[in-house]
Design a protein around this motif. Structure first.
Motif, short mmCIF file in Angstrom:
data_model
loop_
_atom_site.label_atom_id
_atom_site.label_comp_id
_atom_site.label_asym_id
_atom_site.label_seq_id
_atom_site.Cartn_x
_atom_site.Cartn_y
_atom_site.Cartn_z
N LEU A 235 0.82 -1.19 -0.01
CA LEU A 235 0.07 -0.05 0.04
C LEU A 235 0.70 1.20 0.10
CD1 LEU A 235 -2.52 -1.11 2.96
CD2 LEU A 235 -2.66 -1.17 0.35
N GLY A 236 1.71 0.82 0.11
CA GLY A 236 3.44 2.12 0.40
C GLY A 236 3.66 2.43 1.71
N ASN A 237 4.71 3.30 1.69
CA ASN A 237 4.62 3.83 3.49
C ASN A 237 5.15 2.07 4.06
OD1 ASN A 237 4.70 6.72 2.55
ND2 ASN A 237 2.59 6.37 2.94
N ASP A 238 5.45 0.97 3.83
CA ASP A 238 5.70 0.16 4.42
C ASP A 238 4.32 -1.06 5.10
OD1 ASP A 238 8.37 0.68 3.83
OD2 ASP A 238 8.45 1.82 6.05
N LEU A 239 3.79 -0.39 4.44
CA LEU A 239 2.62 -0.91 4.45
C LEU A 239 1.76 -1.88 3.83
CD1 LEU A 239 0.21 2.26 5.91
CD2 LEU A 239 1.54 0.92 7.12
N PHE A 240 1.33 -3.06 4.09
CA PHE A 240 0.77 -3.62 3.01
C PHE A 240 -0.52 -4.39 3.62
CE2 PHE A 240 5.38 -3.93 3.74
CZ PHE A 240 5.53 -3.69 2.00
N LYS A 241 -1.09 -4.98 3.09
CA LYS A 241 -2.44 -5.61 3.70
C LYS A 241 -2.85 -6.93 3.58
CE LYS A 241 -6.90 -3.64 2.01
NZ LYS A 241 -8.18 -3.76 1.36
N VAL A 242 -2.61 -7.66 3.71
CA VAL A 242 -2.48 -9.33 4.43
C VAL A 242 -3.95 -10.37 5.04
CG1 VAL A 242 -1.15 -11.15 4.89
CG2 VAL A 242 -0.45 -8.79 4.88
N GLY A 243 -4.29 -10.78 3.57
CA GLY A 243 -5.24 -11.85 4.04
C GLY A 243 -5.93 -12.69 3.11
N ALA A 244 -6.37 -13.68 2.92
CA ALA A 244 -7.39 -13.63 4.04
C ALA A 244 -7.77 -15.06 4.50
CB ALA A 244 -8.94 -13.27 3.66
N THR A 245 -8.81 -14.87 5.63
CA THR A 245 -9.26 -15.82 6.56
C THR A 245 -10.83 -16.41 5.68
OG1 THR A 245 -10.40 -15.12 8.22
CG2 THR A 245 -8.06 -15.30 8.26
N TYR A 246 -10.71 -17.51 5.83
CA TYR A 246 -12.05 -18.40 5.49
C TYR A 246 -12.82 -18.82 6.36
CZ TYR A 246 -10.98 -17.19 0.95
OH TYR A 246 -10.16 -16.25 -0.53
N ASN A 247 -13.51 -18.39 7.46
CA ASN A 247 -14.58 -19.44 8.40
C ASN A 247 -15.88 -19.75 7.65
OD1 ASN A 247 -15.77 -19.85 10.36
ND2 ASN A 247 -14.10 -19.09 11.95
N TRP A 248 -16.32 -20.45 8.45
CA TRP A 248 -18.04 -20.89 7.10
C TRP A 248 -18.35 -21.23 8.35
CZ3 TRP A 248 -13.42 -22.15 5.06
CH2 TRP A 248 -13.08 -22.47 3.78
N SER A 249 -18.26 -21.05 9.41
CA SER A 249 -19.37 -21.38 11.02
C SER A 249 -19.96 -19.82 11.33
CB SER A 249 -19.06 -22.08 12.03
OG SER A 249 -17.71 -21.88 12.49
N ASP A 250 -19.22 -18.96 11.76
CA ASP A 250 -18.97 -17.51 12.54
C ASP A 250 -19.20 -16.50 11.51
OD1 ASP A 250 -18.88 -14.96 13.44
OD2 ASP A 250 -16.21 -15.43 14.32
N LYS A 251 -20.62 -15.71 11.74
CA LYS A 251 -21.27 -15.40 10.11
C LYS A 251 -21.04 -13.71 10.79
CE LYS A 251 -22.66 -18.80 8.11
NZ LYS A 251 -21.78 -19.29 6.71
N THR A 252 -20.81 -13.53 12.18
CA THR A 252 -20.35 -12.14 12.46
C THR A 252 -18.47 -11.17 11.72
OG1 THR A 252 -18.38 -12.44 14.23
CG2 THR A 252 -20.71 -12.56 14.88
N ASP A 253 -19.05 -9.50 11.81
CA ASP A 253 -17.88 -9.88 11.00
C ASP A 253 -16.98 -8.88 12.11
OD1 ASP A 253 -19.50 -6.87 11.94
OD2 ASP A 253 -20.44 -6.11 10.76
N GLN A 254 -17.17 -9.54 13.06
CA GLN A 254 -15.77 -8.94 14.27
C GLN A 254 -15.02 -9.74 14.32
OE1 GLN A 254 -16.29 -6.02 16.35
NE2 GLN A 254 -18.23 -6.35 15.12
N PRO A 255 -13.18 -8.83 14.32
CA PRO A 255 -12.67 -9.48 14.23
C PRO A 255 -11.93 -10.75 15.27
CG PRO A 255 -12.06 -6.93 13.82
CD PRO A 255 -13.61 -7.67 14.64
N THR A 256 -11.91 -11.69 15.08
CA THR A 256 -11.13 -12.24 16.64
C THR A 256 -9.62 -12.74 16.62
OG1 THR A 256 -11.26 -14.62 15.03
CG2 THR A 256 -13.42 -13.94 15.92
N GLU A 257 -9.56 -13.37 17.63
CA GLU A 257 -8.06 -13.58 18.84
C GLU A 257 -7.50 -14.71 16.92
OE1 GLU A 257 -5.91 -11.78 19.44
OE2 GLU A 257 -4.59 -13.21 20.46
N GLU A 258 -8.40 -16.20 16.53
CA GLU A 258 -8.34 -17.00 15.87
C GLU A 258 -7.80 -16.72 14.61
OE1 GLU A 258 -12.44 -19.09 15.16
OE2 GLU A 258 -10.48 -21.03 14.70
#
Ligand code: FAD
Length: 352
Positions: A235-258
């Motif tokens: 993304l520039g300035n040493d920043l990078f977007k990294v992803g992503a996970t795939y989870n089929w059971s949790d349908k919330t949009d909250q980031p998780t520890e897992e």
């Protein structure tokens, strides 16, 4: 009376709104920010499913449309959102190199997979087996697109921030009415929010949660997208977007520890430098069991339509599916069976 009332201003709603504007149709858009799949998306477009080495259906046509479509939006919102950039597949073995060569020979995949292996050294990544380059790829800055397109709509009094109340929708032969808005047609593009829509909730929209990071890694020197079990997008300035996970059971949009631990482990498989997590996002992709979009007209209401199920590929599928839906409504051009909601049993639908 306007031509189209659109519910949802994610990638699907925006694609349909832009298609209408390009065709001289009047629109009004409603959104309540209840879903954020488009906002947090990686935004990558890639014609090849690298895991299976298969090409997306109609990939070349979709890419041609994608470029002209998002260019038109860039002019409308006066911002650059489309960034063509190579995607490199990092190889972990000679076998992976061989599989790449076999795949790049296949009819259909040849235009998208370079036959030259790359052995460039990027600081921060060890890649003794080199990389394969996917062609005609890049990414869309989806957060900027959403933000700017919404501003464009607001400036033109074409947007209202509100939760759509399905009980208030009236439909008759001439069109639909929703509170003070009369339209010839309504197009629902609510992403995973479709589950609350009584007209369409019987369609098999699954939902696959994804989490991603913005990281800072000053030891990583990358001017391309690297893709392995996760993608790393500069993304520039040493920043990078990294992803992503795939989870089929949790349908919330909250980031998780897992999700966090999974992403950290994946990053460590690729990077040999330190990194710091700057942001952690999550969203639910509107995925469908048969991996096809959900597009079409309600079997009992000729002016109620849906544009959904863009799954993991909203950037590429949005423009072409919006065009297909528009042409089916306006010109009676049949939708491809594979994306038409008619492929699901009508008997299971609720009729009001
Ligand atoms: C972590 C992650 C990474 C991804 N990476 C990529 C990628 O790299 N490339 C790619 O192409 N795709 C990617 N995707 C998938 C892509 O984000 C989706 O295909 C796309 O966002 C779907 O767009 P949509 O408009 O259908 O849904 P959404 O983005 O969910 O938009 C639906 C909109 O409808 C609104 N809404 C819903 N219900 C109501 C209601 N009742 N009233 C009013 N408004 C309502 C919501 O607020 C929302 O704005 C990713 C997704 C995730 C989660």
């Amino acid at each position: 009376m306007i031509d189209y009332l659109i519910v949802g201003s994610g990638l699907a709603g925006i694609a349909f709104a832009e298609t209408c504007i390009q065709n001289g149709k009047s629109i009004f858009v409603l959104d309540d920010h209840s879903q954020n799949s488009s906002k947090v998306a990686g935004g990558l477009y890639n014609p090849v499913i690298l895991k299976r080495f298969s090409k997306l259906e109609n990939a070349q046509e979709q890419l041609i449309l994608l470029n002209s479509f998002y260019s038109s939006i860039e002019r409308r919102i006066d911002a650059k959102i489309n960034f063509p950039l190579p995607i490199l597949r990092k190889f972990f073995s000679i076998e992976e190199q061989n599989n790449w060569f076999i795949a790049s020979d296949k009819i259909g995949l040849a235009p998208f997979l370079s036959t030259n292996l790359l052995f460039k050294q990027y600081d921060g990544i060890d890649a003794p087996f080199g990389y394969g380059e996917v062609l005609q790829t890049g990414y869309l800055d989806t957060a900027l697109l959403l933000d700017k397109f919404r501003s464009y709509l607001e400036e033109n009094n074409l947007f209202r921030e509100v939760t759509f109340d399905y009980a208030l929708l009236e439909s008759n032969a001439d069109g639909v009415r929703y509170m003070d808005i009369k339209a010839k047609h309504i197009v629902f593009a609510e992403g995973f929010g479709m589950h609350l829509n009584p007209y369409f909730r019987h369609l098999p929209l699954d939902g696959t949660k994804g989490e991603l990071f913005i990281i800072k890694a000053s030891g990583l020197d990358l001017d391309v997208i690297v893709n392995t079990s996760v993608f790393i997008l500069p993304l520039g300035n040493d920043l990078f977007k990294v992803g992503a996970t795939y989870n089929w059971s949790d349908k919330t949009d909250q980031p998780t520890e897992e999700g966090k631990l999974e992403l950290i482990a994946r990053i460590k498989e690729i990077l040999n430098c330190d990194f710091e997590i700057i942001e952690h996002f999550a969203g639910v992709r509107p995925t469908v069991k048969d991996r096809r979009p959900l597009v079409g007209t309600h079997p009992d209401y000729s002016n109620i339509h849906i544009l959904n199920g863009l799954g993991t590929r909203g950037v590429m599928l949005g423009p072409s599916m919006a065009k297909a839906l528009f042409e089916s409504i306006e010109n009676g051009i049949p939708l491809e069976k594979s994306c038409d909601i008619k492929r699901f049993d009508k008997k299971k639908w609720i009729t009001f």
